[in-house]
Design an enzyme around this catalytic site. Structure first.
Site, PDB file in Angstrom:
ATOM      1  N   TYR A   1       0.846  -1.188   0.000  1.00 58.82           N
ATOM      2  CA  TYR A   1       0.000   0.000   0.000  1.00 58.82           C
ATOM      3  C   TYR A   1       0.886   1.244   0.000  1.00 58.82           C
ATOM      4  O   TYR A   1       1.726   1.408   0.892  1.00 58.82           O
ATOM      5  CB  TYR A   1      -0.942   0.023   1.217  1.00 58.82           C
ATOM      6  CG  TYR A   1      -1.873   1.194   1.100  1.00 58.82           C
ATOM      7  CD1 TYR A   1      -3.006   1.094   0.300  1.00 58.82           C
ATOM      8  CD2 TYR A   1      -1.582   2.414   1.694  1.00 58.82           C
ATOM      9  CE1 TYR A   1      -3.831   2.182   0.116  1.00 58.82           C
ATOM     10  CE2 TYR A   1      -2.402   3.512   1.513  1.00 58.82           C
ATOM     11  CZ  TYR A   1      -3.524   3.390   0.723  1.00 58.82           C
ATOM     12  OH  TYR A   1      -4.338   4.469   0.514  1.00 58.82           O
TER      13      TYR A   1
ATOM     14  N   GLN B   1     -10.845   0.795   1.013  1.00 56.11           N
ATOM     15  CA  GLN B   1     -11.306  -0.096  -0.065  1.00 56.11           C
ATOM     16  C   GLN B   1     -10.139  -0.848  -0.701  1.00 56.11           C
ATOM     17  O   GLN B   1     -10.297  -1.980  -1.169  1.00 56.11           O
ATOM     18  CB  GLN B   1     -12.147   0.676  -1.097  1.00 56.11           C
ATOM     19  CG  GLN B   1     -11.430   1.786  -1.860  1.00 56.11           C
ATOM     20  CD  GLN B   1     -11.481   3.125  -1.136  1.00 56.11           C
ATOM     21  OE1 GLN B   1     -11.630   3.189   0.094  1.00 56.11           O
ATOM     22  NE2 GLN B   1     -11.342   4.207  -1.891  1.00 56.11           N
TER      23      GLN B   1
ATOM     24  N   ASN C   1      -2.720   6.435   6.417  1.00 60.85           N
ATOM     25  CA  ASN C   1      -3.359   7.249   7.453  1.00 60.85           C
ATOM     26  C   ASN C   1      -4.127   6.344   8.420  1.00 60.85           C
ATOM     27  O   ASN C   1      -4.052   5.122   8.339  1.00 60.85           O
ATOM     28  CB  ASN C   1      -4.277   8.290   6.809  1.00 60.85           C
ATOM     29  CG  ASN C   1      -5.355   7.630   5.943  1.00 60.85           C
ATOM     30  OD1 ASN C   1      -5.667   6.440   6.118  1.00 60.85           O
ATOM     31  ND2 ASN C   1      -5.913   8.373   5.021  1.00 60.85           N
TER      32      ASN C   1
ATOM     33  N   SER D   1       5.340   8.809  12.987  1.00 59.33           N
ATOM     34  CA  SER D   1       6.793   8.697  12.883  1.00 59.33           C
ATOM     35  C   SER D   1       7.481   9.424  14.041  1.00 59.33           C
ATOM     36  O   SER D   1       6.925  10.340  14.634  1.00 59.33           O
ATOM     37  CB  SER D   1       7.230   9.299  11.547  1.00 59.33           C
ATOM     38  OG  SER D   1       8.462   8.762  11.171  1.00 59.33           O
TER      39      SER D   1
ATOM     40  N   GLN E   1      12.257  14.884  10.703  1.00 57.97           N
ATOM     41  CA  GLN E   1      11.235  13.992  11.220  1.00 57.97           C
ATOM     42  C   GLN E   1       9.944  14.742  11.498  1.00 57.97           C
ATOM     43  O   GLN E   1       8.847  14.248  11.246  1.00 57.97           O
ATOM     44  CB  GLN E   1      11.751  13.324  12.501  1.00 57.97           C
ATOM     45  CG  GLN E   1      11.030  12.073  12.858  1.00 57.97           C
ATOM     46  CD  GLN E   1      10.988  11.098  11.689  1.00 57.97           C
ATOM     47  OE1 GLN E   1      11.929  10.990  10.909  1.00 57.97           O
ATOM     48  NE2 GLN E   1       9.869  10.412  11.540  1.00 57.97           N
TER      49      GLN E   1
ATOM     50  N   HIS F   1       7.065  15.274   8.904  1.00 55.55           N
ATOM     51  CA  HIS F   1       6.228  14.170   8.431  1.00 55.55           C
ATOM     52  C   HIS F   1       4.756  14.383   8.735  1.00 55.55           C
ATOM     53  O   HIS F   1       3.885  14.082   7.918  1.00 55.55           O
ATOM     54  CB  HIS F   1       6.673  12.843   9.059  1.00 55.55           C
ATOM     55  CG  HIS F   1       7.666  12.112   8.232  1.00 55.55           C
ATOM     56  ND1 HIS F   1       7.419  11.739   6.935  1.00 55.55           N
ATOM     57  CD2 HIS F   1       8.932  11.697   8.495  1.00 55.55           C
ATOM     58  CE1 HIS F   1       8.480  11.115   6.444  1.00 55.55           C
ATOM     59  NE2 HIS F   1       9.418  11.082   7.364  1.00 55.55           N
TER      60      HIS F   1
ATOM     61  N   GLU G   1      11.635   4.743  16.949  1.00 52.52           N
ATOM     62  CA  GLU G   1      11.667   4.234  15.575  1.00 52.52           C
ATOM     63  C   GLU G   1      13.042   4.539  14.962  1.00 52.52           C
ATOM     64  O   GLU G   1      13.721   3.663  14.460  1.00 52.52           O
ATOM     65  CB  GLU G   1      10.560   4.917  14.763  1.00 52.52           C
ATOM     66  CG  GLU G   1      10.510   4.494  13.308  1.00 52.52           C
ATOM     67  CD  GLU G   1       9.593   5.395  12.484  1.00 52.52           C
ATOM     68  OE1 GLU G   1       9.189   6.477  12.972  1.00 52.52           O
ATOM     69  OE2 GLU G   1       9.298   5.021  11.334  1.00 52.52           O
ATOM     70  N   HIS G   2      13.433   5.809  15.006  1.00 45.52           N
ATOM     71  CA  HIS G   2      14.755   6.222  14.526  1.00 45.52           C
ATOM     72  C   HIS G   2      15.564   6.746  15.709  1.00 45.52           C
ATOM     73  O   HIS G   2      15.054   7.514  16.516  1.00 45.52           O
ATOM     74  CB  HIS G   2      14.642   7.381  13.527  1.00 45.52           C
ATOM     75  CG  HIS G   2      13.770   7.090  12.345  1.00 45.52           C
ATOM     76  ND1 HIS G   2      12.466   7.509  12.273  1.00 45.52           N
ATOM     77  CD2 HIS G   2      14.026   6.427  11.191  1.00 45.52           C
ATOM     78  CE1 HIS G   2      11.948   7.127  11.110  1.00 45.52           C
ATOM     79  NE2 HIS G   2      12.866   6.458  10.433  1.00 45.52           N
TER      80      HIS G   2
ATOM     81  N   ASP H   1      16.223   6.913   5.061  1.00 45.36           N
ATOM     82  CA  ASP H   1      14.893   7.034   4.452  1.00 45.36           C
ATOM     83  C   ASP H   1      14.938   6.758   2.957  1.00 45.36           C
ATOM     84  O   ASP H   1      13.944   6.344   2.366  1.00 45.36           O
ATOM     85  CB  ASP H   1      14.343   8.457   4.667  1.00 45.36           C
ATOM     86  CG  ASP H   1      13.838   8.656   6.073  1.00 45.36           C
ATOM     87  OD1 ASP H   1      13.566   7.650   6.752  1.00 45.36           O
ATOM     88  OD2 ASP H   1      13.728   9.817   6.507  1.00 45.36           O
TER      89      ASP H   1
ATOM     90  N   GLU I   1       1.192 -36.568  29.200  1.00 40.63           N
ATOM     91  CA  GLU I   1       0.254 -35.513  28.797  1.00 40.63           C
ATOM     92  C   GLU I   1      -1.142 -36.080  28.515  1.00 40.63           C
ATOM     93  O   GLU I   1      -2.029 -35.341  28.102  1.00 40.63           O
ATOM     94  CB  GLU I   1       0.785 -34.759  27.567  1.00 40.63           C
ATOM     95  CG  GLU I   1       1.984 -33.863  27.892  1.00 40.63           C
ATOM     96  CD  GLU I   1       2.349 -32.877  26.767  1.00 40.63           C
ATOM     97  OE1 GLU I   1       1.761 -32.984  25.679  1.00 40.63           O
ATOM     98  OE2 GLU I   1       3.212 -32.022  27.010  1.00 40.63           O
TER      99      GLU I   1
ATOM    100  N   HIS J   1      -0.964 -40.123  20.415  1.00 38.01           N
ATOM    101  CA  HIS J   1       0.397 -39.645  20.114  1.00 38.01           C
ATOM    102  C   HIS J   1       1.413 -40.730  20.445  1.00 38.01           C
ATOM    103  O   HIS J   1       2.357 -40.969  19.697  1.00 38.01           O
ATOM    104  CB  HIS J   1       0.724 -38.382  20.926  1.00 38.01           C
ATOM    105  CG  HIS J   1       0.123 -37.136  20.380  1.00 38.01           C
ATOM    106  ND1 HIS J   1      -1.239 -36.922  20.338  1.00 38.01           N
ATOM    107  CD2 HIS J   1       0.684 -36.017  19.834  1.00 38.01           C
ATOM    108  CE1 HIS J   1      -1.483 -35.727  19.799  1.00 38.01           C
ATOM    109  NE2 HIS J   1      -0.332 -35.173  19.485  1.00 38.01           N
TER     110      HIS J   1
END
Lengths: 430, 430
Positions: free
Chosen positions: B124, B186, B209, B233, B255, B258, B322-323, B356, B410, B415
């Site tokens: 995506y 969708q 988003n 981010s 950063q 973003h 994250e960074h 990046d 068990e 088994h």
């Protein structure tokens, strides 16, 4: 058992459908228990232990004395069996270690990848009819190899307020740091939020009933990772005339006894084998203590005849079985072509129960077709991959302009600027 | 910016809290769109494309001619930049390949692990203000190395019914099999269920988003895997007097641009550096076209002074950024001790924007503290691990008894029986 001969390709999706479990209204209850455990901690956990397990243990936390006492209740020969299994599991999972991967992608640019242990993990071990100490081995052994600092184990207490000694003994053996007499939704909620007695963890592993499954799903919404989505256990046997019908039947039954919703399939290029397996199934089933369960699961199951091996392979990859046994003169062809399966067992002397207990592979595997997109539990399940990079003045000179152009084209001016400032400094240095 | 000096440990959890996004009532809408796409396929997808994107593309499927035309709209120098980035990303991800791991755990028992590509994946790529062709590189390049057979890409059309040429060009370059002009909920629903135009996939990757985020979460309930849970981010810079204040400020701003909900933190053992960075931030911010966004994000952000490096390290590991940029005379100490971070950038000439775009590491990374339990996207994200085992007659003789004992303990008789049958056969063979 249902027999299907040469099914049309258009019928495969229906043919390969799993029996579904209805989760229904569990979600609302799970959410409510999560909210209570988050707010009230131990008090809520104890309330639900009393409600669901019908017992109020004095303390949730298992003491060293209890673990030692449990050791005394496990027979010497079972201890030896556990030791053997543990050694094999250790060997196989230790071999999965990957070192640092370092690459100089451009002169002056060094990038590397390292696996780091997840620092706090939680293991859920179900109670009930089968005390799954083997699952303790499958989870705690690789966790220790990975270097997870804190390993927490939750398992529901029985009516006497105890956890089965074999579970306690195995947990003690494998370096579990804290064992709690807590089961079900309240255990998962406790490990998600942390309570006075239950440490908060970053990832939860282990099987469970539908309540535990839904609780683990909900835990992911609070930032906790889980091993994989769960579903009923399943086995597909791919066999031809080279297979032993008695062995095949015994393997199908070993899977069928797990639960009434388990599914077993036999895919064969031999109608004779299908006949022989069906006979063996009927005979062997009679002697099983869990006959009722096995019989119900066999009812969900199918004997599928296909004419050629290409179709057989494609059918298996479409299904993506958790466990796949291959007993075939064409074993090389099948092993080469398998893409979607959790764990594969090859040959007449490789029963699935070997992998369940003692051969060394992990038995926590993707069910429900998840073998298409999830791994079984392995060493990496207990780590995460972190990347590093170090760029020299030379390095940024090489790629600086490319970064500026790309950042500019994406409309991210500050990204570009971080490079421009550095390139300008180097320009002035000359 | 908020300044915090020597925060008490008890205040850390609050201090390190992320700005939260409210997801609120999106879920009901996402569920409704999923249901419609499942039932009505393309018709539902087109309806929502018209509703949300305000456009009705003649066909959702991008044609080879459109991809070729897109190539003509991308400048030669940007193509060269993309080629350089692609080469570095390829080098770094190809090096992550792991071979078959084979272990003879006991004589006669061979176990091995192999990575198999996930056969159908979906990417995506958001539309909107920034056409993220760099994300196409970060996802399609490792997917191709892993051997994923089918790579589908969805991206929302603009008002003219087109996808940005740089996205189309990059997708074509990297071997994406099918590109669709579909965005938002969708698109995710389409890849989850499959429609006439959109192929069904097994795993969905990529940013988006809050609608896309919730849709990806819902997709997991239908058996689709996702790369990781998403969040805004973030960047943490760990710096002392050896750092260049201008460079640090430029990184924080890269950063911050973003999104308004991005978060940037500076942790320093130098009050002078904090002063200098704050000044630079104010100056540099003025010149940015996305100043409004950066300013809002800087408002969420913090300058934290701590006295010693042990505290600094622990603070960083508690946050799990994250960074992480490390510009410090103590860089070895920090690099050694970092456990929780998505990607780490070391030294004054290693801006985060290098990772990046073009250094070779992946930019799809865990946000929101998920660096504690999730990996960033790497080669293994496009594969799953399958185990195999083959046991000889000798092998089952070695471990058969242990399996019988454990299965018996068990309570799983079938088994045990699968092994007993085989051991008896071998006994009779003697």
């Amino acid at each position: 058992m249902n027999r299907i001969y040469n099914p049309e390709r258009t019928t495969w999706p229906e043919l390969l459908q799993r029996p579904t479990r209805t989760i229904g209204d569990i979600e609302a209850m799970v959410k409510e228990i999560f909210r209570e455990v988050k707010d009230k901690g131990d008090r809520a956990v104890l309330k639900y232990t009393s409600l669901f397990d019908g017992v109020s243990p004095g303390s949730m936390v298992v003491t060293p004395a209890e673990i030692e006492a449990a050791g005394g209740m496990v027979s010497g020969e079972l201890k030896e069996a556990i030791a053997l299994a543990r050694t094999n599991i250790e060997k196989f999972h230790a071999a999965q270690k990957t070192g640092r991967v370092t690459v100089t992608t451009t002169d002056g640019i060094t990038c590397w990848q390292e696996k780091k242990p997840i620092q706090k993990i939680g293991l859920y071990i179900p109670g009930g009819t089968a005390p799954l100490f083997s699952t303790v081995l499958m989870l705690a052994v690789p966790a220790a190899i990975a270097g997870c600092g804190e390993i927490v184990l939750c398992s529901p207490p029985d009516k006497q307020g105890n956890i089965h000694p074999a579970i306690l003994y195995t947990a003690g053996l494998c370096g579990v740091n804290r064992i709690l007499k807590v089961g079900g939704i309240q255990a998962v909620a406790g490990m998600t939020f942390g309570t006075e007695s239950i440490p908060q963890v970053y990832k939860i592993f282990g099987p469970g009933n539908q309540y535990v499954t839904v609780a683990k799903q909900l835990a992911t919404q609070y930032g906790v990772a889980i091993d994989m989505p769960a579903g009923p256990s399943e086995l597909l046997v791919l066999a031809d005339d080279s297979a032993d019908a008695g062995f095949v039947a015994s393997d199908l039954l070993s899977q069928a006894e797990h639960g009434k919703d388990s599914q077993v399939l036999l895919v064969s290029t031999s109608k004779d084998l299908i006949d022989a397996v069906e006979k063996e199934l009927e005979q062997q089933m009679e002697a099983l203590p869990r006959k009722d369960i096995a019989e119900a699961a066999i009812g969900n199951s199918k004997l599928i005849y296909v004419q050629d091996k290409e179709d057989a392979l494609e059918l298996v990859n479409s299904y993506g079985p958790e466990h796949l046994i291959i007993c075939s003169a064409e074993e090389g062809f099948y092993v080469e072509g398998i893409v979607n399966a959790g764990s594969v067992f090859i040959g007449n002397y490789t029963p699935e129960s070997a992998g369940d207990y003692a051969s060394g592979t992990n038995h926590t595997l993707p069910t429900n077709g998840y073998a298409r997109n999830y791994s079984g539990v392995n060493l990496d399940s207990f780590t995460k991959s972190v990347t590093f990079q170090k760029i020299t003045e030379e390095g940024i000179r090489h790629i600086g302009n490319a970064i500026e152009l790309m950042a500019d084209a994406e409309g991210l001016q500050a990204h570009k600027n971080a490079v421009t400032l550095r390139l300008n400094r180097l320009e002035n240095k000359k």
